[in-house]
Scaffold this motif. Structure first.
Motif, PDB file in Angstrom:
ATOM      1  N   ILE A 163       0.849  -1.186   0.000  1.00 48.82           N
ATOM      2  CA  ILE A 163       0.000   0.000   0.000  1.00 48.82           C
ATOM      3  C   ILE A 163       0.886   1.239   0.000  1.00 48.82           C
ATOM      4  N   ILE A 164       0.651   2.142  -0.951  1.00 45.33           N
ATOM      5  CA  ILE A 164       1.448   3.365  -1.000  1.00 45.33           C
ATOM      6  C   ILE A 164       0.580   4.621  -0.888  1.00 45.33           C
ATOM      7  N   LEU A 165      -0.741   4.448  -0.921  1.00 49.72           N
ATOM      8  CA  LEU A 165      -1.622   5.615  -0.860  1.00 49.72           C
ATOM      9  C   LEU A 165      -2.843   5.266  -0.023  1.00 49.72           C
ATOM     10  N   GLU A 166      -3.052   5.999   1.054  1.00 57.45           N
ATOM     11  CA  GLU A 166      -4.227   5.828   1.897  1.00 57.45           C
ATOM     12  C   GLU A 166      -5.041   7.115   1.877  1.00 57.45           C
ATOM     13  N   ALA A 167      -6.342   6.972   1.856  1.00 62.50           N
ATOM     14  CA  ALA A 167      -7.227   8.140   1.862  1.00 62.50           C
ATOM     15  C   ALA A 167      -8.216   8.002   3.014  1.00 62.50           C
ATOM     16  N   PRO A 168      -7.790   8.288   4.232  1.00 64.76           N
ATOM     17  CA  PRO A 168      -8.623   7.995   5.396  1.00 64.76           C
ATOM     18  C   PRO A 168      -9.868   8.855   5.535  1.00 64.76           C
ATOM     19  N   ASP A 169      -9.954   9.989   4.801  1.00 60.47           N
ATOM     20  CA  ASP A 169     -11.132  10.832   4.941  1.00 60.47           C
ATOM     21  C   ASP A 169     -12.203  10.538   3.894  1.00 60.47           C
ATOM     22  N   ARG A 170     -11.991   9.501   3.106  1.00 60.88           N
ATOM     23  CA  ARG A 170     -12.969   9.170   2.068  1.00 60.88           C
ATOM     24  C   ARG A 170     -13.980   8.158   2.596  1.00 60.88           C
ATOM     25  N   THR A 171     -15.197   8.251   2.115  1.00 62.20           N
ATOM     26  CA  THR A 171     -16.266   7.362   2.571  1.00 62.20           C
ATOM     27  C   THR A 171     -16.705   6.370   1.506  1.00 62.20           C
ATOM     28  N   HIS A 172     -16.260   6.575   0.274  1.00 63.65           N
ATOM     29  CA  HIS A 172     -16.626   5.661  -0.803  1.00 63.65           C
ATOM     30  C   HIS A 172     -15.373   5.305  -1.606  1.00 63.65           C
ATOM     31  N   GLY A 173     -15.517   4.310  -2.462  1.00 65.65           N
ATOM     32  CA  GLY A 173     -14.424   3.952  -3.361  1.00 65.65           C
ATOM     33  C   GLY A 173     -13.322   3.196  -2.651  1.00 65.65           C
ATOM     34  N   LEU A 174     -12.213   2.999  -3.348  1.00 71.43           N
ATOM     35  CA  LEU A 174     -11.078   2.259  -2.820  1.00 71.43           C
ATOM     36  C   LEU A 174     -10.351   3.114  -1.797  1.00 71.43           C
ATOM     37  N   ARG A 175     -10.226   2.622  -0.572  1.00 74.33           N
ATOM     38  CA  ARG A 175      -9.593   3.404   0.494  1.00 74.33           C
ATOM     39  C   ARG A 175      -8.078   3.345   0.414  1.00 74.33           C
ATOM     40  N   ASP A 176      -7.538   2.162   0.212  1.00 75.51           N
ATOM     41  CA  ASP A 176      -6.089   1.975   0.161  1.00 75.51           C
ATOM     42  C   ASP A 176      -5.660   1.568  -1.250  1.00 75.51           C
ATOM     43  N   TRP A 177      -4.634   2.244  -1.761  1.00 75.43           N
ATOM     44  CA  TRP A 177      -4.137   1.965  -3.107  1.00 75.43           C
ATOM     45  C   TRP A 177      -2.762   1.313  -3.009  1.00 75.43           C
ATOM     46  N   SER A 178      -2.624   0.186  -3.627  1.00 77.61           N
ATOM     47  CA  SER A 178      -1.311  -0.448  -3.736  1.00 77.61           C
ATOM     48  C   SER A 178      -0.562   0.157  -4.915  1.00 77.61           C
ATOM     49  N   ALA A 179       0.737  -0.099  -4.969  1.00 72.75           N
ATOM     50  CA  ALA A 179       1.524   0.362  -6.112  1.00 72.75           C
ATOM     51  C   ALA A 179       0.984  -0.233  -7.402  1.00 72.75           C
ATOM     52  N   ASP A 180       0.593  -1.496  -7.357  1.00 72.45           N
ATOM     53  CA  ASP A 180       0.065  -2.161  -8.541  1.00 72.45           C
ATOM     54  C   ASP A 180      -1.228  -1.512  -9.003  1.00 72.45           C
ATOM     55  N   TYR A 181      -2.113  -1.188  -8.054  1.00 73.77           N
ATOM     56  CA  TYR A 181      -3.389  -0.583  -8.436  1.00 73.77           C
ATOM     57  C   TYR A 181      -3.167   0.804  -9.039  1.00 73.77           C
ATOM     58  N   LEU A 182      -2.275   1.583  -8.449  1.00 74.02           N
ATOM     59  CA  LEU A 182      -1.996   2.921  -8.971  1.00 74.02           C
ATOM     60  C   LEU A 182      -1.470   2.849 -10.399  1.00 74.02           C
ATOM     61  N   LEU A 183      -0.545   1.939 -10.657  1.00 76.23           N
ATOM     62  CA  LEU A 183       0.014   1.801 -12.003  1.00 76.23           C
ATOM     63  C   LEU A 183      -1.019   1.297 -12.998  1.00 76.23           C
ATOM     64  N   SER A 184      -1.818   0.326 -12.593  1.00 74.74           N
ATOM     65  CA  SER A 184      -2.815  -0.229 -13.511  1.00 74.74           C
ATOM     66  C   SER A 184      -3.928   0.780 -13.780  1.00 74.74           C
ATOM     67  N   PHE A 185      -4.287   1.566 -12.768  1.00 71.67           N
ATOM     68  CA  PHE A 185      -5.300   2.609 -12.960  1.00 71.67           C
ATOM     69  C   PHE A 185      -4.802   3.648 -13.961  1.00 71.67           C
ATOM     70  N   ALA A 186      -3.542   4.067 -13.810  1.00 71.48           N
ATOM     71  CA  ALA A 186      -2.964   5.026 -14.758  1.00 71.48           C
ATOM     72  C   ALA A 186      -2.918   4.447 -16.165  1.00 71.48           C
TER      73      ALA A 186
END
Length: 509
Positions: free
Chosen positions: A20-43
């Motif tokens: 996990i390289i990206l956490e968004a603790p103030d979000r209420t919907h969607g993916l809360r924690d982003w892994s390096a793999d997810y960030l790259l694949s999303f891009a």
């Protein structure tokens, strides 16, 4: 060898792509924690989507959305696909966005769903081919279309001097200028900061800055991404949220306003930040009083640095060594600075003059403004920052003033000419001057000094209300005053220094 900043980031991320390289603790919907793999694949999915929409390398992608992990994904998608990223301040009003879109001619605008109607009107006025929506809850047409992408296109090969982003900065003419930033500019600066500030995979950066600004997008994100570090991603600066998340972080980047607000409560103390290794401040001058109060409260010294949209970071107080209040430290590796007289002579120790910088971080010029770009450079590739500075005997750079009357309010650049033109357009107004004065929270705030036409009537509340309809809130003066005449010198130029002195207490509580 690839010159792509995306490839550099990809190679810098953890080898364990599930980390996990990206956490968004103030979000209420969607993916809360982003892994390096997810960030790259999303891009990759987004870059492929843009290509399927017909965008080609070099096309601009404009983004005006609330801060979210998905917005960062759009930026990385642009780097991957060879597109030029154009972030727009979320506070910009219709006229401001319309000008930027007309000037940059993006092929795609991504906006919040709530802004879709006016953005579609702007797109039609400027023949922009594509508009997609994205909100901070990970919904909207962008997400819908990205989910349908099946064919992933490979990363686009780029040259080091190919454009990676255009960031607009207002100018003395009143019209914003697009600073053209290349992959080389951003990569060289990101690596210098990563190494100079000792970022590693072990770091956790508490990210509370906006990402339409160079500070939050390039300085903060690049330090973390190029080190494979983790980010705790806050949608905005919220004092309670920052206090809650600081125990999980190792570093924090802010503007002076962040620090004055943190210091406002007793819960911000030495015990809370004992584990932190780095606090940095930028985008506006940090008052020496704030620096000293922070050190007394926490036992730590804020690291102040100096940069601008056109150059990224130029100087920094040392990570190891004395961090001096009221200074912005030494030139970063690869960057040169000098102080010049009005006659073009390089000045010596302790002498005050115009600050110039040179290095791989310095932009190539302003978008579609070759004459203006040429004016801003001295012989030998030296960029004239417009700041007035001196270098002391120990090599520390001191900013002692700013040319062109720039106001920095809450970390954002405010150029008086843009506001003066709007005030002068009011039928009751003969002429006006906008000056910056001290403000406890924002560092500086604008004050309007206005001369009315004979027989005209206008009040402060009306002036400010009208400007709020046309300008982002941070540009709107906090006060307005009415005078019979503006002070002028023998050449007829308004003496703004006298106005700054006269109204310096106008925004004090």
């Amino acid at each position: 060898m690839s010159h792509s900043l995306f490839t550099l980031i990809e190679n810098s991320l953890p080898k364990d792509r599930s980390r996990i390289i990206l956490e968004a603790p103030d979000r209420t919907h969607g993916l809360r924690d982003w892994s390096a793999d997810y960030l790259l694949s999303f891009a990759a999915r987004l870059a492929s989507l843009f290509a399927q929409r017909g965008l080609e390398s070099g096309d601009r992608v404009a983004l005006q959305v609330e801060k979210s992990p998905e917005a960062l994904g759009v930026y990385l998608a642009c780097l991957r696909g060879g597109f030029v990223f154009l972030p727009m301040n979320t506070a910009y009003r219709f006229d401001e966005v319309d000008y930027l879109v007309g000037n940059a001619e993006p092929s795609l605008i991504i906006c919040d769903p709530s802004a879709e109607k006016p953005i579609l009107e702007i797109a039609e006025r400027n023949a922009t081919p594509h508009v997609l929506t994205l909100d901070a809850e990970a919904r909207g047409s962008l997400m819908d279309e990205a989910a349908q992408v099946t064919e992933i296109v490979p990363p686009v090969a780029v040259e080091a001097d190919d454009l990676a982003a255009i960031l607009y900065t207002s100018g003395t003419t009143g019209k914003p200028k697009g600073a053209m930033l290349s992959h080389r500019n951003l990569a060289s600066n990101g690596l210098a900061l990563r190494d100079g500030w000792r970022f590693t995979e072990k770091d956790v950066l508490l990210h509370a800055l906006p990402i339409f600004h160079a500070h939050g997008l390039f300085v903060a994100c690049h330090c973390a991404l190029l080190a494979g570090a983790r980010m705790i991603w806050l949608g905005k600066f919220d004092r309670d949220m920052v206090i809650r998340e600081l125990p999980r972080a190792t570093s924090f980047m802010g503007v002076p306003t962040f620090y004055t607000r943190l210091l406002a409560g007793d819960d911000f103390n030495r015990d809370l930040v004992a584990h932190m290794r780095l606090f940095t401040s930028g985008s506006a001058p940090l008052l020496a009083e704030t620096f000293e109060e922070f050190r007394a409260r926490t036992g730590q010294a804020i690291l102040e640095r100096y940069g601008m949209t056109e150059t990224g970071m130029n100087t920094s107080n040392p990570y190891d060594g004395e961090r001096r209040a009221g200074t912005v430290g030494f030139p970063l590796p690869g960057t040169e600075v000098r102080v010049m007289s009005d006659e073009g002579v390089e000045l010596g120790v302790g002498e005050v003059g115009g600050l110039q910088v040179r290095g791989p971080n310095v932009f190539s010029g302003y978008w579609r403004m070759p004459e203006k770009s040429a004016e801003e450079f001295a012989e030998g590739g030296w960029f004239k920052t417009g700041d007035v500075a001196m270098i002391d005997a120990d090599g520390y750079v001191h900013l002692v003033g700013r040319a062109k009357d720039l106001i920095i309010s809450g970390g954002f650049n405010v150029y008086p000419k843009e506001i003066e033109e709007l005030v002068d357009d009011m039928p009751e107004v003969l002429e006006s001057a906008i000056v910056g004065v001290p403000h406890a929270d924002f560092g500086e705030a604008g004050v309007a000094v206005i001369v009315l036409r004979p027989g005209a009537s206008l009040d402060e509340k009306t002036v400010i209300a009208r400007l709020k309809e046309k300008l982002a809130n941070y540009k709107v003066p906090k006060r307005a005053f009415f005078v019979e005449n503006l002070p002028r010198n023998t050449m007829g130029k308004v003496q703004k220094n006298l106005l700054r002195d006269e109204y310096r207490d106008a925004c004090k509580n």
